[in-house]
Design a protein around this motif. Structure first.
Motif, PDB file in Angstrom:
ATOM      1  N   UNK A  77       0.806  -1.217   0.000  1.00 30.63           N
ATOM      2  CA  UNK A  77       0.000   0.000   0.000  1.00 30.63           C
ATOM      3  C   UNK A  77       0.842   1.270   0.000  1.00 30.63           C
ATOM      4  N   UNK A  78       2.154   1.122  -0.183  1.00 26.14           N
ATOM      5  CA  UNK A  78       3.029   2.286  -0.196  1.00 26.14           C
ATOM      6  C   UNK A  78       4.410   1.918  -0.692  1.00 26.14           C
ATOM      7  N   UNK A  79       5.228   2.920  -0.840  1.00 27.94           N
ATOM      8  CA  UNK A  79       6.604   2.708  -1.287  1.00 27.94           C
ATOM      9  C   UNK A  79       7.510   2.413  -0.105  1.00 27.94           C
ATOM     10  N   UNK A  80       8.505   1.583  -0.331  1.00 28.62           N
ATOM     11  CA  UNK A  80       9.474   1.251   0.707  1.00 28.62           C
ATOM     12  C   UNK A  80      10.333   2.470   1.023  1.00 28.62           C
ATOM     13  N   UNK A  81      10.625   2.640   2.306  1.00 32.17           N
ATOM     14  CA  UNK A  81      11.468   3.750   2.749  1.00 32.17           C
ATOM     15  C   UNK A  81      12.295   3.291   3.940  1.00 32.17           C
ATOM     16  N   UNK A  82      13.428   3.930   4.152  1.00 32.51           N
ATOM     17  CA  UNK A  82      14.257   3.620   5.319  1.00 32.51           C
ATOM     18  C   UNK A  82      13.506   3.998   6.589  1.00 32.51           C
ATOM     19  N   UNK A  83      13.594   3.138   7.592  1.00 32.28           N
ATOM     20  CA  UNK A  83      13.001   3.448   8.892  1.00 32.28           C
ATOM     21  C   UNK A  83      13.882   4.507   9.541  1.00 32.28           C
ATOM     22  N   UNK A  84      13.317   5.626   9.966  1.00 37.71           N
ATOM     23  CA  UNK A  84      14.115   6.697  10.559  1.00 37.71           C
ATOM     24  C   UNK A  84      14.881   6.231  11.799  1.00 37.71           C
ATOM     25  N   UNK A  87      14.198   3.182  14.384  1.00 39.47           N
ATOM     26  CA  UNK A  87      15.232   2.188  14.655  1.00 39.47           C
ATOM     27  C   UNK A  87      16.340   2.855  15.457  1.00 39.47           C
ATOM     28  N   UNK A  88      17.100   2.073  16.231  1.00 42.06           N
ATOM     29  CA  UNK A  88      18.110   2.651  17.117  1.00 42.06           C
ATOM     30  C   UNK A  88      19.291   3.276  16.385  1.00 42.06           C
ATOM     31  N   UNK A  89      19.557   2.890  15.148  1.00 42.20           N
ATOM     32  CA  UNK A  89      20.698   3.456  14.417  1.00 42.20           C
ATOM     33  C   UNK A  89      20.628   3.044  12.957  1.00 42.20           C
ATOM     34  N   UNK A  90      21.275   3.805  12.117  1.00 40.96           N
ATOM     35  CA  UNK A  90      21.444   3.414  10.718  1.00 40.96           C
ATOM     36  C   UNK A  90      20.211   3.551   9.856  1.00 40.96           C
ATOM     37  N   UNK A  91      20.378   3.161   8.597  1.00 38.68           N
ATOM     38  CA  UNK A  91      19.296   3.232   7.624  1.00 38.68           C
ATOM     39  C   UNK A  91      19.112   1.894   6.913  1.00 38.68           C
ATOM     40  N   UNK A  92      19.581   0.815   7.525  1.00 41.38           N
ATOM     41  CA  UNK A  92      19.504  -0.497   6.887  1.00 41.38           C
ATOM     42  C   UNK A  92      18.102  -1.097   6.896  1.00 41.38           C
ATOM     43  N   UNK A  93      17.293  -0.788   7.894  1.00 41.34           N
ATOM     44  CA  UNK A  93      15.960  -1.357   7.987  1.00 41.34           C
ATOM     45  C   UNK A  93      14.997  -0.547   7.123  1.00 41.34           C
ATOM     46  N   UNK A  94      14.271  -1.217   6.263  1.00 45.59           N
ATOM     47  CA  UNK A  94      13.299  -0.579   5.372  1.00 45.59           C
ATOM     48  C   UNK A  94      11.895  -0.952   5.834  1.00 45.59           C
ATOM     49  N   UNK A  95      10.941  -0.047   5.592  1.00 43.95           N
ATOM     50  CA  UNK A  95       9.555  -0.298   5.961  1.00 43.95           C
ATOM     51  C   UNK A  95       8.619   0.036   4.823  1.00 43.95           C
ATOM     52  N   UNK A  96       7.494  -0.683   4.783  1.00 53.15           N
ATOM     53  CA  UNK A  96       6.487  -0.470   3.757  1.00 53.15           C
ATOM     54  C   UNK A  96       5.104  -0.655   4.380  1.00 53.15           C
ATOM     55  N   UNK A  97       4.183   0.226   4.052  1.00 50.60           N
ATOM     56  CA  UNK A  97       2.794   0.081   4.476  1.00 50.60           C
ATOM     57  C   UNK A  97       2.188  -1.075   3.696  1.00 50.60           C
ATOM     58  N   UNK A  98       1.594  -2.031   4.418  1.00 47.67           N
ATOM     59  CA  UNK A  98       0.992  -3.196   3.776  1.00 47.67           C
ATOM     60  C   UNK A  98      -0.353  -3.520   4.421  1.00 47.67           C
ATOM     61  N   UNK A  99      -1.081  -4.404   3.794  1.00 46.12           N
ATOM     62  CA  UNK A  99      -2.310  -4.956   4.331  1.00 46.12           C
ATOM     63  C   UNK A  99      -2.331  -6.439   4.011  1.00 46.12           C
ATOM     64  N   UNK A 100      -3.309  -7.127   4.531  1.00 44.18           N
ATOM     65  CA  UNK A 100      -3.443  -8.559   4.279  1.00 44.18           C
ATOM     66  C   UNK A 100      -4.500  -8.801   3.217  1.00 44.18           C
ATOM     67  N   UNK A 101      -4.344  -9.869   2.444  1.00 42.17           N
ATOM     68  CA  UNK A 101      -5.324 -10.246   1.430  1.00 42.17           C
ATOM     69  C   UNK A 101      -5.887 -11.612   1.781  1.00 42.17           C
TER      70      UNK A 101
END
Length: 91
Positions: A7-14, A76-90
């Motif tokens: 439901x959205x574009x992937x972005x780095x978790x702040x 996230x506690x540090x860095x930009x390695x973790x990515x997040x995306x808004x999703x839903x279930x089907x």
């Protein structure tokens, strides 16, 4: 196998409380950690991150689905390695 509805574009978790993201008011966020480092993920109420709801360690090379309230934020506690995306279930 779980199916997800993207439901959205992937972005780095702040990496700071002040920049924490609700991922467009998502109720489910898919987090992906493709790095070799474990990270602490924090879910907080959207009031500047001062009211922490909870934390967990996201292991290296894993992904997780996090359910949260629409206004809750993730960081996230540090860095930009973790990515997040808004999703839903089907079905």
């Amino acid at each position: 196998m779980t199916r997800i509805l993207v439901k959205g574009s992937e972005a780095a978790v702040p990496a700071t409380v002040g920049a924490a993201s609700s991922f467009s008011e998502a109720t489910v966020v898919r987090l992906a950690n493709a790095s070799t480092t474990d990270y602490v993920i924090t879910i907080a109420e959207n009031n500047g991150g001062s009211a922490t709801i909870g934390t967990f360690t996201m292991l290296a090379n894993t992904s997780e689905l996090v359910e949260k309230n629409p206004t809750d934020v993730v960081f996230v506690n540090a860095g930009t390695d973790v990515k997040g995306t808004k999703v839903g279930f089907t079905n």
